[in-house]
Design an enzyme around this catalytic site. Structure first.
Site, PDB file in Angstrom:
ATOM      1  N   GLU A  63      -6.499   4.940   8.338  1.00  0.00           N
ATOM      2  CA  GLU A  63      -6.194   6.349   8.021  1.00  0.00           C
ATOM      3  C   GLU A  63      -7.414   7.037   7.430  1.00  0.00           C
ATOM      4  O   GLU A  63      -7.648   8.227   7.662  1.00  0.00           O
ATOM      5  CB  GLU A  63      -4.983   6.414   7.073  1.00  0.00           C
ATOM      6  CG  GLU A  63      -3.689   6.092   7.811  1.00  0.00           C
ATOM      7  CD  GLU A  63      -2.593   5.477   6.962  1.00  0.00           C
ATOM      8  OE1 GLU A  63      -2.688   5.501   5.723  1.00  0.00           O
ATOM      9  OE2 GLU A  63      -1.630   4.947   7.562  1.00  0.00           O
TER      10      GLU A  63
ATOM     11  N   GLU B 282      -5.254  -4.753  10.862  1.00  0.00           N
ATOM     12  CA  GLU B 282      -4.200  -3.747  11.041  1.00  0.00           C
ATOM     13  C   GLU B 282      -4.452  -2.990  12.340  1.00  0.00           C
ATOM     14  O   GLU B 282      -5.263  -2.043  12.357  1.00  0.00           O
ATOM     15  CB  GLU B 282      -4.219  -2.739   9.886  1.00  0.00           C
ATOM     16  CG  GLU B 282      -3.834  -3.287   8.543  1.00  0.00           C
ATOM     17  CD  GLU B 282      -3.262  -2.201   7.629  1.00  0.00           C
ATOM     18  OE1 GLU B 282      -2.176  -2.398   7.108  1.00  0.00           O
ATOM     19  OE2 GLU B 282      -3.894  -1.150   7.457  1.00  0.00           O
TER      20      GLU B 282
ATOM     21  N   GLY C  11       3.025  -1.248   4.270  1.00  0.00           N
ATOM     22  CA  GLY C  11       3.085   0.184   3.962  1.00  0.00           C
ATOM     23  C   GLY C  11       4.508   0.576   3.601  1.00  0.00           C
ATOM     24  O   GLY C  11       4.978   0.336   2.481  1.00  0.00           O
ATOM     25  N   GLY C  12       5.224   1.139   4.569  1.00  0.00           N
ATOM     26  CA  GLY C  12       6.571   1.681   4.341  1.00  0.00           C
ATOM     27  C   GLY C  12       7.511   0.742   3.598  1.00  0.00           C
ATOM     28  O   GLY C  12       8.229   1.175   2.682  1.00  0.00           O
TER      29      GLY C  12
ATOM     30  N   ASN D  89       0.858  -1.189   0.000  1.00  0.00           N
ATOM     31  CA  ASN D  89       0.000   0.000   0.000  1.00  0.00           C
ATOM     32  C   ASN D  89       0.892   1.235   0.000  1.00  0.00           C
ATOM     33  O   ASN D  89       1.520   1.545   1.005  1.00  0.00           O
ATOM     34  CB  ASN D  89      -0.896  -0.031   1.257  1.00  0.00           C
ATOM     35  CG  ASN D  89      -1.754   1.221   1.382  1.00  0.00           C
ATOM     36  OD1 ASN D  89      -1.829   2.036   0.444  1.00  0.00           O
ATOM     37  ND2 ASN D  89      -2.396   1.386   2.529  1.00  0.00           N
ATOM     38  N   TRP D  90       0.938   1.907  -1.139  1.00  0.00           N
ATOM     39  CA  TRP D  90       1.835   3.062  -1.274  1.00  0.00           C
ATOM     40  C   TRP D  90       1.277   4.316  -0.600  1.00  0.00           C
ATOM     41  O   TRP D  90       1.954   5.322  -0.522  1.00  0.00           O
ATOM     42  CB  TRP D  90       2.088   3.350  -2.752  1.00  0.00           C
ATOM     43  CG  TRP D  90       3.115   2.444  -3.373  1.00  0.00           C
ATOM     44  CD1 TRP D  90       3.554   1.238  -2.897  1.00  0.00           C
ATOM     45  CD2 TRP D  90       3.853   2.689  -4.576  1.00  0.00           C
ATOM     46  NE1 TRP D  90       4.513   0.714  -3.730  1.00  0.00           N
ATOM     47  CE2 TRP D  90       4.714   1.585  -4.777  1.00  0.00           C
ATOM     48  CE3 TRP D  90       3.864   3.713  -5.517  1.00  0.00           C
ATOM     49  CZ2 TRP D  90       5.576   1.493  -5.866  1.00  0.00           C
ATOM     50  CZ3 TRP D  90       4.716   3.626  -6.603  1.00  0.00           C
ATOM     51  CH2 TRP D  90       5.563   2.525  -6.771  1.00  0.00           C
ATOM     52  N   LYS D  91       0.009   4.269  -0.194  1.00  0.00           N
ATOM     53  CA  LYS D  91      -0.638   5.452   0.422  1.00  0.00           C
ATOM     54  C   LYS D  91      -0.424   6.667  -0.505  1.00  0.00           C
ATOM     55  O   LYS D  91      -0.438   6.490  -1.719  1.00  0.00           O
ATOM     56  CB  LYS D  91      -0.099   5.652   1.829  1.00  0.00           C
ATOM     57  CG  LYS D  91      -0.196   4.362   2.664  1.00  0.00           C
ATOM     58  CD  LYS D  91       0.112   4.533   4.105  1.00  0.00           C
ATOM     59  CE  LYS D  91      -0.027   3.184   4.817  1.00  0.00           C
ATOM     60  NZ  LYS D  91       0.156   3.255   6.249  1.00  0.00           N
TER      61      LYS D  91
ATOM     62  N   HIS E 274      -9.436   1.535   5.487  1.00  0.00           N
ATOM     63  CA  HIS E 274      -8.119   1.684   6.133  1.00  0.00           C
ATOM     64  C   HIS E 274      -8.260   2.661   7.303  1.00  0.00           C
ATOM     65  O   HIS E 274      -9.003   3.635   7.220  1.00  0.00           O
ATOM     66  CB  HIS E 274      -7.102   2.200   5.114  1.00  0.00           C
ATOM     67  CG  HIS E 274      -5.691   2.097   5.605  1.00  0.00           C
ATOM     68  ND1 HIS E 274      -5.179   2.974   6.533  1.00  0.00           N
ATOM     69  CD2 HIS E 274      -4.715   1.199   5.328  1.00  0.00           C
ATOM     70  CE1 HIS E 274      -3.925   2.611   6.799  1.00  0.00           C
ATOM     71  NE2 HIS E 274      -3.622   1.547   6.085  1.00  0.00           N
TER      72      HIS E 274
ATOM     73  N   GLY F  67       3.043   2.089  10.996  1.00  0.00           N
ATOM     74  CA  GLY F  67       4.137   3.060  10.914  1.00  0.00           C
ATOM     75  C   GLY F  67       4.832   3.334  12.231  1.00  0.00           C
ATOM     76  O   GLY F  67       5.508   4.358  12.380  1.00  0.00           O
TER      77      GLY F  67
ATOM     78  N   SER G  28       3.622  -2.290  10.471  1.00  0.00           N
ATOM     79  CA  SER G  28       5.063  -2.402  10.776  1.00  0.00           C
ATOM     80  C   SER G  28       5.661  -3.756  10.425  1.00  0.00           C
ATOM     81  O   SER G  28       6.538  -4.250  11.137  1.00  0.00           O
ATOM     82  CB  SER G  28       5.330  -2.062  12.252  1.00  0.00           C
ATOM     83  OG  SER G  28       5.072  -0.690  12.483  1.00  0.00           O
TER      84      SER G  28
HETATM   85  P1  13P Z   1       3.327   0.223   7.692  1.00  0.00           P
HETATM   86  O1  13P Z   1       3.761  -1.084   7.092  1.00  0.00           O
HETATM   87  O2  13P Z   1       4.127   1.390   7.202  1.00  0.00           O
HETATM   88  O3  13P Z   1       3.239   0.146   9.178  1.00  0.00           O
HETATM   89  O4  13P Z   1       1.830   0.510   7.164  1.00  0.00           O
HETATM   90  C1  13P Z   1       0.886  -0.485   7.276  1.00  0.00           C
HETATM   91  C2  13P Z   1      -0.329  -0.062   6.539  1.00  0.00           C
HETATM   92  O5  13P Z   1      -1.020   0.850   6.953  1.00  0.00           O
HETATM   93  C3  13P Z   1      -0.633  -0.766   5.286  1.00  0.00           C
HETATM   94  O6  13P Z   1      -1.923  -0.475   4.855  1.00  0.00           O
END
Ligand code: 13P
Length: 253
Positions: free
Chosen positions: A97, A165, A232-233, A11-13, A95, A171, A211
């Site tokens: 966020e 999640e 994510g990251g 997920n590149w956000k 999500h 993150g 994470s």
């Molecule tokens: P991280 O892997 O950066 O913690 O993000 C997880 C995430 O929100 C994937 O949707």
């Protein structure tokens, strides 16, 4: 009998521009969909370009959100049909966020998931508790409520992916223990079985996000009821994502 293929989703956000497609070309050369499903959810602006590069279909593509209705006067929104048209197979919904920043509720997630299914996209439905709920042992109650409202039998027919999640793990470089992750995942599988039957419970993939990195991935991906990861990251650079793909392949028994 094992019926679920493992799946890894990057997920590149709100990251990524055309210049980052060089990195993606590197990824495309090194992967196939042979053993596991490999998905990237780039920003919507890059979906079409991604799809053009993805001539061998080495990658599956996902949107990061969609609107709950098919089309109309909704300035700034993107529909499930548009994502499909740009080459997506999946869409991430609910999500944390988005739940936080745009007050998305599980009811809205259910409406969006219904529209996604109608347009031929598989929803990736995110659930997860806040730190306060985790610390007060309310995790399973929160997850139960989110699942109960977000899912219905029509959505289940499409074998959605459920992503656990924990909000506090995103993150933050913190994760629940492997035992805690397994507890939530097997609870989710039981919820699916009780409500929708064995077939749904056996076919829906329940994945973990928050994470995940090269140090913890092997333990997490090997858990009984973990069918994949939402990253994510560590999905932003091809080299890091490739490492996680290899770890997931090695976790296959
Ligand atoms: P991280 O892997 O950066 O913690 O993000 C997880 C995430 O929100 C994937 O949707």
């Amino acid at each position: 009998m094992e019926v679920r293929r493992k799946i890894i989703i990057g997920n590149w956000k709100m990251n990524g521009q055309s210049k980052d497609l060089v990195d993606i070309n590197l990824l495309l050369k090194k992967i196939t969909q042979k053993e596991i499903d490999i998905v990237i959810a780039p920003p919507a602006t890059l979906l079409y370009e991604f799809n053009g590069l993805n001539t061998q279909k080495n990658l599956l593509l996902s949107g990061q959100n969609c609107h709950q209705v098919e089309l109309g006067a909704y300035t700034g929104e993107i529909s499930a049909a548009m994502l499909k048209n740009a080459g997506a197979n999946y869409v991430i919904l609910g999500h944390s966020e988005r739940r936080k920043a745009y007050k998305e509720t599980s009811t809205l997630v259910r409406l969006k998931a219904s529209e996604a299914v109608k347009q031929g996209l598989t929803p990736i439905i995110c659930v997860g508790e806040h730190l306060k709920s985790y610390e007060s042992n309310q995790t399973l109650n929160v997850i139960e409520k989110q699942l109960r409202v977000s899912l219905n039998s029509k959505i289940i027919c499409d074998n959605p992916v459920i992503a656990y999640e924990p909000v506090w793990a995103i993150g933050s470089n913190k994760t629940p223990s492997p035992e805690e992750i397994e507890t939530v995942h097997s609870f989710t599988r039981n919820h699916l079985s009780n409500r929708f039957g064995e077939h749904a419970a056996n076919h829906c993939r329940i994945i973990y996000g928050g994470s995940v990195n090269k140090n913890n991935a092997s333990k997490i991906f090997s858990l009984n009821n973990v069918d994949g990861g939402l990253i994510g990251g560590a999905s932003l650079k091809a080299i890091d994502f490739l490492e996680l793909i290899m770890i997931m392949k090695n976790s296959l028994t």
